[in-house]
Design an enzyme around this catalytic site. Structure first.
Site, PDB file in Angstrom:
ATOM      1  N   ARG A  48       6.381  -8.349   1.872  1.00  0.00           N
ATOM      2  CA  ARG A  48       7.267  -7.960   2.981  1.00  0.00           C
ATOM      3  C   ARG A  48       7.902  -9.194   3.621  1.00  0.00           C
ATOM      4  O   ARG A  48       9.105  -9.187   3.948  1.00  0.00           O
ATOM      5  CB  ARG A  48       6.482  -7.160   4.031  1.00  0.00           C
ATOM      6  CG  ARG A  48       7.311  -6.848   5.270  1.00  0.00           C
ATOM      7  CD  ARG A  48       6.583  -5.964   6.249  1.00  0.00           C
ATOM      8  NE  ARG A  48       6.409  -4.631   5.732  1.00  0.00           N
ATOM      9  CZ  ARG A  48       5.324  -3.898   5.895  1.00  0.00           C
ATOM     10  NH1 ARG A  48       4.307  -4.376   6.575  1.00  0.00           N
ATOM     11  NH2 ARG A  48       5.263  -2.693   5.397  1.00  0.00           N
TER      12      ARG A  48
ATOM     13  N   THR B 233      -5.689  -1.395   7.382  1.00  0.00           N
ATOM     14  CA  THR B 233      -5.795  -2.850   7.445  1.00  0.00           C
ATOM     15  C   THR B 233      -7.216  -3.234   7.856  1.00  0.00           C
ATOM     16  O   THR B 233      -7.576  -4.396   7.790  1.00  0.00           O
ATOM     17  CB  THR B 233      -4.804  -3.407   8.485  1.00  0.00           C
ATOM     18  OG1 THR B 233      -4.958  -2.655   9.687  1.00  0.00           O
ATOM     19  CG2 THR B 233      -3.382  -3.274   7.992  1.00  0.00           C
TER      20      THR B 233
ATOM     21  N   LYS C 201       0.834  -1.207   0.000  1.00  0.00           N
ATOM     22  CA  LYS C 201       0.000   0.000   0.000  1.00  0.00           C
ATOM     23  C   LYS C 201       0.872   1.263   0.000  1.00  0.00           C
ATOM     24  O   LYS C 201       0.666   2.168  -0.808  1.00  0.00           O
ATOM     25  CB  LYS C 201      -0.951  -0.003   1.212  1.00  0.00           C
ATOM     26  CG  LYS C 201      -1.937  -1.163   1.182  1.00  0.00           C
ATOM     27  CD  LYS C 201      -2.943  -1.104   2.315  1.00  0.00           C
ATOM     28  CE  LYS C 201      -2.331  -1.362   3.679  1.00  0.00           C
ATOM     29  NZ  LYS C 201      -1.752  -2.716   3.804  1.00  0.00           N
ATOM     30  N   THR C 202       1.856   1.291   0.894  1.00  0.00           N
ATOM     31  CA  THR C 202       2.749   2.452   0.944  1.00  0.00           C
ATOM     32  C   THR C 202       3.492   2.586  -0.385  1.00  0.00           C
ATOM     33  O   THR C 202       3.676   3.687  -0.909  1.00  0.00           O
ATOM     34  CB  THR C 202       3.775   2.282   2.093  1.00  0.00           C
ATOM     35  OG1 THR C 202       3.067   1.913   3.269  1.00  0.00           O
ATOM     36  CG2 THR C 202       4.554   3.547   2.334  1.00  0.00           C
TER      37      THR C 202
ATOM     38  N   ASP D 125      -1.158   6.463   6.769  1.00  0.00           N
ATOM     39  CA  ASP D 125      -1.195   5.031   7.056  1.00  0.00           C
ATOM     40  C   ASP D 125      -2.102   4.818   8.274  1.00  0.00           C
ATOM     41  O   ASP D 125      -2.263   5.729   9.085  1.00  0.00           O
ATOM     42  CB  ASP D 125       0.238   4.558   7.354  1.00  0.00           C
ATOM     43  CG  ASP D 125       0.388   3.055   7.157  1.00  0.00           C
ATOM     44  OD1 ASP D 125      -0.555   2.419   6.671  1.00  0.00           O
ATOM     45  OD2 ASP D 125       1.475   2.539   7.480  1.00  0.00           O
TER      46      ASP D 125
END
Ligand code: ADP
Length: 352
Positions: A230, A171, A77-78, A122
């Site tokens: 990640r 999230t 997302k980032t 975020d």
């Protein structure tokens, strides 16, 4: 953050296969972050419409509409927020819901935005309600309201902002208030990556980090990365360390397998805690159903750790089922743990 949430997060961070960012990830996060759509693997249901929206906005010379990205941590997302800003040739100003404690914190950032900038928040579901109120007019009309003076002299001043694009990441989309959600023109859900996509992520990262790795070794790591880039990047670094010390720097499929086994991560990407939960249901409660309280007591873990940290992935891959009577281990879990199911109450005989 309340105490319960702090405990759950601390627990999540102790696990090598957590999808939360660990301190050891930070350098790689920046080094490996794709800067353009061409480098961004997978997520085509998000990428295709987003590219069209971006190109249309660029052709009209307008900023992109506000974008909400929701989905589990570590899925990119980032990274997308950064790709948007590169595409539009603007800056990104990044913050998070919990970091914006008072309306003044938000004002400071908003009033410094330049035309078209990407304002990235975020964990936007964790915004303080008082701060969120100020975000509504900012998103809708690009103004913020200031109250100046006190008491009888108090006056409301409008401050005109430059047009910006808010990119919100969360999230937990379900926790977003309706007024906030409604102010996003583009809403995209991020999905877990397939093993093939993760293999491509690993091969790309390996190239950037100058790690020599074959397709099959990358596939071995991908399979255990729980659908999450990640985690794939973190496991790749662990395998590299192992290969350097134990295998003359060469990463074969066998070396990748041995390195991850040493970390307690099996070929489905489960760690000791995942397996302990499944084994407890199977060995102590005959496969379930068992209530979460009993499970937590037997495992000596808090209920919220089990529900928020351990269960989601097991549910997602179908190793665990939630029934009205409690949790059950599925056939897939029995097979994965090589536990025969014959003769057990409530479990079909697989003939194993
Ligand atoms: P999130 O914001 O969803 O928690 P990030 O955008 O920080 O996740 O992604 C974590 C890391 O995973 C990034 O640094 C990047 O290296 C990698 N990554 C995420 N998505 C992709 C992708 N689609 N292609 C390649 N790498 C990715």
């Amino acid at each position: 953050m309340d105490r319960r949430e702090a405990v759950v997060r601390a627990m999540a961070r102790e696990r090598l296969i957590t999808n939360e960012e660990l301190p050891e990830d930070q350098a790689a996060t920046v080094a490996l972050r794709p800067r353009s759509f061409d480098d961004y693997i997978g997520q085509q249901e998000v990428v295709r419409p987003l590219r069209i929206a971006l190109e249309a906005a660029r052709q009209r010379g307008e900023p992109l509409e506000h974008v909400l990205l929701h989905g589990p941590p570590g899925l990119g997302k980032t990274t997308l927020a950064h790709i948007i800003r590169h595409y539009m040739g603007v800056e990104v100003i990044a913050t998070s819901g919990p970091a914006l404690k008072r309306p003044g914190d938000l004002m400071g950032l908003l009033t410094n935005l330049k035309e078209g900038d990407v304002f990235f928040i975020d964990e936007i579901h964790r915004l303080d309600p008082a701060v969120e109120e100020y975000l509504y007019p900012a998103m809708e009309d690009f103004i913020v309201d200031f109250v100046v003076d006190k008491g009888a002299n108090a006056r409301m001043l409008n401050f005109k902002l430059r047009r910006f694009t808010l990119v919100g990441a969360t999230t937990m989309a379900g926790l977003l208030t309706a007024p906030l959600r409604d102010r996003f023109g583009l809403v995209y859900r991020m999905n877990y990556y397939t093993p093939d996509e993760l293999r491509a992520v690993i091969l790309r990262s390996a190239k950037l980090l100058r790690i020599e790795i074959g397709e099959d070794a990358a596939a071995e790591i991908a399979r255990r990365s729980r659908g999450t880039p990640r985690i794939a990047n973190r496991l790749l670094r662990r395998v590299r360390d192992y290969a350097q010390v134990e295998a003359g720097g060469v990463i074969t499929r066998e070396v990748a397998d041995a390195a991850l086994r040493l970390e307690g991560i099996d070929n489905a990407g489960l760690d000791n805690l995942d397996r302990a939960l499944l084994r407890t249901i199977i060995d102590v409660y005959q496969g379930g159903p068992v209530g979460i309280e009993a499970l937590a007591a037997t495992l000596n873990e808090s209920q919220s750790t089990l529900v928020e940290v351990v269960e989601p992935y097991l549910l997602q891959i179908g190793f665990l089922a939630r029934t009205p009577g409690g949790r059950k281990a599925t056939l897939a879990a029995y097979q994965h743990l090589h536990v025969p199911t014959s003769g057990q109450a409530g479990q079909p005989n697989l003939g194993l």
